[in-house]
Design an enzyme around this catalytic site. Structure first.
Site, mmCIF file in Angstrom:
data_model
loop_
_atom_site.group_PDB
_atom_site.id
_atom_site.type_symbol
_atom_site.label_atom_id
_atom_site.label_comp_id
_atom_site.label_asym_id
_atom_site.label_seq_id
_atom_site.Cartn_x
_atom_site.Cartn_y
_atom_site.Cartn_z
ATOM 1 N N ASP A 118 9.364 88.539 -6.666
ATOM 2 C CA ASP A 118 8.283 88.587 -5.684
ATOM 3 C C ASP A 118 8.162 89.974 -5.054
ATOM 4 O O ASP A 118 7.068 90.540 -4.953
ATOM 5 C CB ASP A 118 8.537 87.535 -4.599
ATOM 6 C CG ASP A 118 7.255 87.046 -3.953
ATOM 7 O OD1 ASP A 118 6.186 87.179 -4.587
ATOM 8 O OD2 ASP A 118 7.298 86.525 -2.828
ATOM 9 N N ASP A 148 5.426 79.961 -3.078
ATOM 10 C CA ASP A 148 6.068 80.054 -1.770
ATOM 11 C C ASP A 148 6.355 78.680 -1.185
ATOM 12 O O ASP A 148 7.071 78.569 -0.185
ATOM 13 C CB ASP A 148 5.182 80.856 -0.809
ATOM 14 C CG ASP A 148 4.947 82.274 -1.291
ATOM 15 O OD1 ASP A 148 5.850 82.826 -1.934
ATOM 16 O OD2 ASP A 148 3.855 82.831 -1.039
#
Length: 475
Positions: free
Chosen positions: A284, A362
């Site tokens: 990420d 997420d």
């Protein structure tokens, strides 16, 4: 209206524009320079007509400090249409909507995330308890043959490598991959929605009403539910670019997709959780913070893929907003994010919907850890669900920190940068304080050997036991 670019006072008679709103063409010099020239000529307002992409006027703060008149952009075609409608003199009024630092959409996004993670973890724990109890009716186990288990570090590395490859492919071949991902999402979300609703109907003891055709048994409830779920997915697929309302359906399907993913994919132990979440944290951060140094337009690969290369209404930098100068066909966007309109941007939404977004990853990635904690509570027969509750609280705190940093920095954040440390640390601290780190780290491997569990299997660790010793005991 002057057809000069107004980079200087040549060609403009001061007496003609004094005390009036001045419309000039865009180009050749900064917005601030045009405003200073218009101000020196006595204009009360400056409107800049643009034939290209509209972007919020910006300049050096020291330059804008010298400007005392309002400055705004407008589409050139809008000005021409206004001239045709109002053939005489036109009166200009400007309105600047308030722009609060915190938008209510963040609260909605936070609720969607925490509720989805909590429900997904609870569902996973409930399914685990059902498997252990073997109460599928007549002692038959309810183990789902479609459930997948990640128990090997090598499989985790391969899984993350495939995610990296898929993201890079979507970046370079977006126009091709986007349609493939949309089709996959329609199928996966319809299946996930069926699984979620069917589980709820099972809890409510809704009748199924079965019938047989040529020795094949069919459930009326399942057939009707499948038709409804497929219809909802098809409606989303047909109207996916209607930003005004389709975001509600996308978020609805997205929640179902995340719930089903957390229930279907199981991590066998805390070691696998640490490896997976740590690798995805690096993934990420790299694709959000590092890749802008390598891309041509300076936009991260993650943001570019999430918003789409042609997305105009969602590309923002702080308070900066981009709007196309001419009407455009809706650009395809990947259905990989939760989207909630920015309630404070209602004026900007007239030109192009402004959204707060949160990636499915997420929610799903920390959710897999929450689901593992929920299952571990079942294994140790914890009535207070201490691991599940503590991990959910850690996820909530991580999301709050993520949004706080985003608001303070004025730019999007890789949420896993905050969620992974919060959830992993909280889970490890609870296990250490309870003296169960050894069992929590090793988890259990019974699901790898036998997907169907014997109902006589004992919990890994009885509730209240803290000695952490299991030598000689059969797990």
């Amino acid at each position: 209206m002057t057809f000069t670019v107004l980079c200087n006072t040549s060609g403009v008679v001061p007496g003609v524009v004094k005390g009036k709103a001045l419309v000039v063409m865009r180009g050749d010099c900064d917005f601030s320079q045009k405003a200073l020239v218009a101000q020196s000529l006595g204009a009360t307002t400056l409107l800049i007509a643009s034939k290209t992409l509209l972007i919020t006027p910006s300049a050096n703060d020291s330059e804008y400090a010298k400007i005392s008149i309002p400055l705004a952009l407008m589409r050139y075609r809008d000005f021409i249409e206004a001239q045709q409608v109002f053939s005489g003199r036109m009166q200009v009024k400007l309105y600047a909507p308030p722009h609060p630092k915190i938008d209510a959409s963040i609260i909605v996004m936070l609720l969607i995330a925490i509720v989805t993670v909590a429900l997904g973890g609870f569902w996973s724990g409930t399914c685990e308890r059902d498997r252990m109890n073997g109460d599928g009716g007549g002692g038959e186990s309810k183990a789902d043959p479609k459930e997948l288990f990640l128990y090997s570090p090598l499989k985790v590395v391969i899984f993350v490598a495939m995610m990296c490859g898929m993201l890079v492919l979507m970046y370079f071949f977006y126009n091709i991959m986007v349609h493939f991902i949309i089709a996959i999402f329609c199928l996966a979300s319809a299946s996930a929605l069926f699984s979620c609703v069917d589980a709820v109907m099972e809890i409510l003891s809704c009748p199924s009403g079965s019938f047989s055709i040529k020795n094949y048994n069919f459930s009326v409830r399942s057939l009707i539910l499948a038709a409804v779920c497929i219809s909802i997915a098809v409606v989303w697929g047909v109207y996916r670019n209607e930003d005004r309302w389709i975001w509600i359906l996308q978020d609805f399907l997205g929640v179902a997709f995340c719930l089903n993913f957390m229930k279907t994919i199981s991590l066998s132990n805390f070691k696998i959780c640490v490896i997976l979440l740590s690798l995805l944290l690096v993934y990420d951060v790299f694709f959000v913070f590092i890749t802008p140094f390598f891309t041509k337009n300076g936009v991260s690969i993650m943001v570019q893929v999430a918003l789409g290369p042609d997305a105009s209404g969602e590309k923002t930098h702080g308070n900066m907003v981009e709007v196309p100068a001419e009407p455009q066909a809706p650009s395809e966007k990947l259905p990989v994010v939760m989207r909630v309109p920015r309630f404070s941007a209602w004026a900007q939404n007239l030109c192009g919907m402004q959204f707060s977004i949160l990636g499915y990853g997420d929610i799903i990635i920390p959710g897999l850890l929450v689901a593992y904690c929920s299952r571990f509570d079942v294994w140790i027969n914890s009535s207070r669900k201490i691991y599940f509750v503590s991990c959910c609280i850690a996820y909530l705190l991580g999301m709050i920190v993520t949004f706080a940093v985003m608001l303070l920095s004025g730019m999007g954040q890789p949420a896993l940068l905050y969620l992974v440390p919060f959830t992993l640390t909280a889970s490890a601290v609870v296990a250490a304080c309870r003296g169960e780190m050894r069992q929590f780290w090793a988890g259990t491997t019974y699901m790898v050997r036998r997907p169907v569990l014997d109902s006589s299997r004992e919990p890994l660790l009885p509730e209240g036991r803290t000695d952490g010793a299991l030598e000689g005991e059969v797990c």
